[in-house]
Design a protein around this motif. Structure first.
Motif, mmCIF file in Angstrom:
data_model
loop_
_atom_site.group_PDB
_atom_site.id
_atom_site.type_symbol
_atom_site.label_atom_id
_atom_site.label_comp_id
_atom_site.label_asym_id
_atom_site.label_seq_id
_atom_site.Cartn_x
_atom_site.Cartn_y
_atom_site.Cartn_z
ATOM 1 N N ASN A 114 -15.261 -4.007 5.854
ATOM 2 C CA ASN A 114 -15.554 -5.788 5.811
ATOM 3 C C ASN A 114 -15.171 -5.427 4.206
ATOM 4 O OD1 ASN A 114 -16.166 -7.501 8.052
ATOM 5 N ND2 ASN A 114 -18.663 -6.824 7.440
ATOM 6 N N ASP A 115 -15.867 -5.298 3.377
ATOM 7 C CA ASP A 115 -15.243 -5.279 2.587
ATOM 8 C C ASP A 115 -14.164 -4.379 1.691
ATOM 9 O OD1 ASP A 115 -17.351 -6.380 1.488
ATOM 10 O OD2 ASP A 115 -18.622 -4.317 1.445
ATOM 11 N N ARG A 116 -13.426 -5.123 0.733
ATOM 12 C CA ARG A 116 -11.891 -4.220 0.780
ATOM 13 C C ARG A 116 -11.097 -4.606 -1.254
ATOM 14 N NH1 ARG A 116 -7.196 -8.230 3.744
ATOM 15 N NH2 ARG A 116 -7.656 -9.671 2.615
ATOM 16 N N GLU A 117 -10.317 -4.273 -0.957
ATOM 17 C CA GLU A 117 -10.325 -3.879 -2.376
ATOM 18 C C GLU A 117 -8.245 -3.834 -2.678
ATOM 19 O OE1 GLU A 117 -10.754 -0.917 -6.259
ATOM 20 O OE2 GLU A 117 -10.882 -0.307 -4.442
ATOM 21 N N GLY B 237 -3.762 -2.797 -0.231
ATOM 22 C CA GLY B 237 -5.412 -2.737 -0.489
ATOM 23 C C GLY B 237 -5.980 -1.525 0.773
ATOM 24 N N LYS B 238 -7.307 -1.323 0.122
ATOM 25 C CA LYS B 238 -7.596 -0.302 0.358
ATOM 26 C C LYS B 238 -8.859 -1.117 1.365
ATOM 27 C CE LYS B 238 -10.105 3.753 -1.145
ATOM 28 N NZ LYS B 238 -10.229 4.542 -0.316
ATOM 29 N N TYR B 239 -10.086 -0.481 2.028
ATOM 30 C CA TYR B 239 -11.317 -0.483 2.964
ATOM 31 C C TYR B 239 -11.499 -0.193 2.716
ATOM 32 C CZ TYR B 239 -8.615 -4.226 4.795
ATOM 33 O OH TYR B 239 -7.290 -5.653 5.600
ATOM 34 N N MET B 240 -13.118 -0.099 2.651
ATOM 35 C CA MET B 240 -14.675 0.507 2.436
ATOM 36 C C MET B 240 -14.604 1.059 3.992
ATOM 37 S SD MET B 240 -14.109 0.451 -1.039
ATOM 38 C CE MET B 240 -12.764 -0.659 -1.609
ATOM 39 N N THR B 241 -15.242 2.000 3.388
ATOM 40 C CA THR B 241 -15.821 2.812 5.278
ATOM 41 C C THR B 241 -16.977 1.405 6.064
ATOM 42 O OG1 THR B 241 -17.772 3.295 3.491
ATOM 43 C CG2 THR B 241 -16.771 4.692 4.780
ATOM 44 N N VAL C 224 -1.951 0.150 3.433
ATOM 45 C CA VAL C 224 -3.196 -0.154 4.170
ATOM 46 C C VAL C 224 -4.129 1.182 3.652
ATOM 47 C CG1 VAL C 224 -3.266 -2.595 4.686
ATOM 48 C CG2 VAL C 224 -2.723 -0.456 6.119
ATOM 49 N N ASP C 225 -4.643 1.747 3.791
ATOM 50 C CA ASP C 225 -5.732 2.947 3.556
ATOM 51 C C ASP C 225 -7.104 1.810 4.007
ATOM 52 O OD1 ASP C 225 -6.738 4.794 3.442
ATOM 53 O OD2 ASP C 225 -7.088 5.259 0.974
ATOM 54 N N THR C 226 -7.345 2.994 5.290
ATOM 55 C CA THR C 226 -8.980 2.495 5.736
ATOM 56 C C THR C 226 -9.190 4.086 6.541
ATOM 57 O OG1 THR C 226 -7.767 2.545 8.756
ATOM 58 C CG2 THR C 226 -7.187 0.267 7.106
ATOM 59 N N PRO C 227 -10.675 3.323 6.651
ATOM 60 C CA PRO C 227 -10.870 4.618 7.436
ATOM 61 C C PRO C 227 -10.639 5.120 8.167
ATOM 62 C CG PRO C 227 -12.825 2.946 6.489
ATOM 63 C CD PRO C 227 -11.542 2.488 7.094
ATOM 64 N N GLN C 228 -9.683 4.783 9.256
ATOM 65 C CA GLN C 228 -9.193 5.379 9.875
ATOM 66 C C GLN C 228 -7.093 5.659 10.352
ATOM 67 O OE1 GLN C 228 -10.465 5.073 13.117
ATOM 68 N NE2 GLN C 228 -12.303 4.563 12.341
ATOM 69 N N GLY C 229 -6.705 5.555 8.727
ATOM 70 C CA GLY C 229 -5.465 6.299 8.242
ATOM 71 C C GLY C 229 -5.038 5.073 7.126
#
Ligand code: AMP
Length: 302
Positions: free
Chosen positions: A90-93, A83-87, A14-19
């Motif tokens: 809520n939305d993820r790809e 998966g990658k989360y947008m800033t 996972v890739d989130t704005p937090q890491g």
């Protein structure tokens, strides 16, 4: 009462704005089981490959999770999802899906799993969900999850599943996709027309809506300011909800509402760290403390 769950078991990246993190313990059935194990004993059915780290099985077994239904496929590789989360979180790809052993997964319930009174068909193909239902003997409550992929690619099988379950849990965009209805209140009731007696629409940071013949309501999410990784929020919501119902051995209207609240609270912890990391730090008392705050938050004088 014991609770059966069949679904994906995954190594997530996972890739989130937090890491970013790679190869984390995940999968719909794993998140669900862990959340439900705060309330009841769980029987898990799923498939992994030879690359599955045995410490993950040990972690599940250290809870009340029976892993005799875990198939380790010789020469196979475990399901991978990236998966990658947008800033806005809520939305993820979905960036990558490698079905691996999940592509040929044939669920086989150990004999003593077949009579489980509470059953959850976690996110997975409706064809697999039907195979599970064919093996269950006299369940009292069957609830399923689904996702956009199956609504688009296995519509007929999904319609068959919906005729055979008591409840369905899905998110807002999936409810709109399934019914073609933008208004969520109408969409929730339209999903019921496919068969389930009750429908829960998850709305991420906005909580969850409940629909039955007699009731329509929404419960807000518990406001947590620590949002690290939303993966598994939906599955742990369902795990908390079903775990509580199985513990109570009831699914009347009041129990369902309290179960929804527990689901929301377990999910609110899940998102506070990656994978199961936050849930591993808490116990039932932490859930009940948050339940007290949640209750106070929701009550006011008329
Ligand atoms: P949630 O965030 O609760 O919607 O669920 C996230 C989990 O769903 C991740 O751990 C993934 O491994 C799993 N997942 C993603 N895609 C699929 C799929 N096609 N089938 C089954 N499980 C999936």
């Amino acid at each position: 009462m014991p609770l059966l769950v069949v679904g994906s078991i995954a190594l997530d990246s996972v890739d989130t704005p937090q890491g970013s993190r790679d190869e984390l313990l995940g999968g719909s059935a794993v998140y669900f089981s862990y959340a439900a194990s705060y309330f009841t004993s769980v029987r898990l059915v799923g498939a992994v490959g030879e690359d599955w780290p045995v410490e993950h099985t040990r972690l599940l077994e250290s809870r009340r999770i029976d892993t005799r239904g875990l198939q380790v496929v010789p020469g196979g590789a475990t399901f991978r999802w990236r998966g990658k989360y947008m800033t806005n979180m809520n939305d993820r790809e979905t960036l990558e899906v490698h079905l691996n052993v999940l592509g040929s997964f044939d669920p086989v319930l150990p004999d003593d799993f077949r009579r489980c009174p509470f059953v959850f068909l976690a996110n997975g193909s409706p064809a697999i969900q039907l195979k599970v239902l064919d093996q269950c003997i006299g369940p009292r409550l069957v609830v399923a999850d689904t996702m956009d992929l199956w609504i688009r690619s296995e519509h007929e099988n999904l319609v068959e599943v919906l005729k055979r379950v008591d409840g369905l849990v899905l998110n807002d965009s999936e409810a709109r996709l399934l019914t073609g209805e933008e208004n969520l209140v109408l969409a929730g009731h339209k999903v019921r027309e496919f068969g389930p007696k009750f429908v829960v629409i998850k709305k991420g940071e906005h909580g969850a809506m409940f629909f039955s013949e007699f009731e329509t309501y929404v419960l807000p999410a518990f406001p947590t300011s620590t949002l690290v990784d939303p993966t598994g929020a939906g599955d742990t919501f369902a795990g908390g909800m079903m775990g509580y119902l199985a513990e109570l051995d009831a699914f009347d209207a009041d129990s369902l509402k309290r179960a929804m609240a527990y689901g929301i609270l377990v999910a609110s912890f899940t998102v506070e760290d990656f994978s199961l990391d936050r849930l591993r730090q808490i116990d039932r008392r932490d859930l009940d403390l948050r339940m007290d705050k949640y209750r106070r938050m929701l009550s006011f004088d008329a």
